[in-house]
Design a protein around this motif. Structure first.
Motif: not given
Length: 162
Positions: A1-5, A107-113, A120-125, A148-149
């Protein structure tokens, strides 16, 4: 799963030519009969230095990339990814004869309900597309959503028709 790193990570670089026939086909697919996309004189009369590509032509670059490999490199699970949105910021016209270079980075990775439960994980490219002179032609921003699984045994709604 993608994260802020992953923020700031370069994903790939691809070059692609802006070809006259492909621009014409793209305009036809958009049902846009404007002669600026096919006639040099009409394009110049409209103020262009050559035949312009339709504004969304940059999506053609996606066909020159290994999308699946990029998603896997980010740790994303392809069957759980949705394309959330895309935006384009234009800096210069894209013209027939240009040789474009597209460079993508996270550009960004964030998680939200999610509204229906689950995270959900939102990945901005962000993709910067430059022309053969090194000038920024446009910036494309895409948001990918990885759902999310579920581990609670609930059945996920499938969107692939299966």
């Amino acid at each position: 799963m993608a994260d802020e790193s992953l923020i700031g990570r370069e994903l790939d670089e691809v070059r692609f030519p802006v070809e006259r026939g492909k621009v014409r086909e793209f305009a036809e697919a958009l049902l846009d009969p404007d002669p600026v996309y096919t006639d040099e004189a009409a394009a110049r009369a409209a103020g262009f230095d050559g035949i312009p590509a339709p504004l969304t032509y940059a999506v053609a670059a996606m066909h020159w990339r290994d999308q699946t490999g990029a998603y896997e490199d980010l740790g994303l699970d392809l069957p759980r990814i949705l394309h959330g949105e895309v935006s384009f910021e234009y800096h210069a016209p894209v013209l027939v004869g240009d040789e474009l270079t597209a460079r993508r980075r996270v550009a960004d990775v964030r998680k939200r309900e999610g509204r229906r439960g689950g995270r959900m994980t939102l990945v901005t490219i962000e993709t910067e597309i430059t022309n053969q002179r090194g000038e920024l032609a446009l910036r494309e921003t895409d948001t990918l959503i990885e759902t999310e699984q579920r581990t609670d045994g609930a059945t996920q709604q499938r969107t692939d028709g299966a």
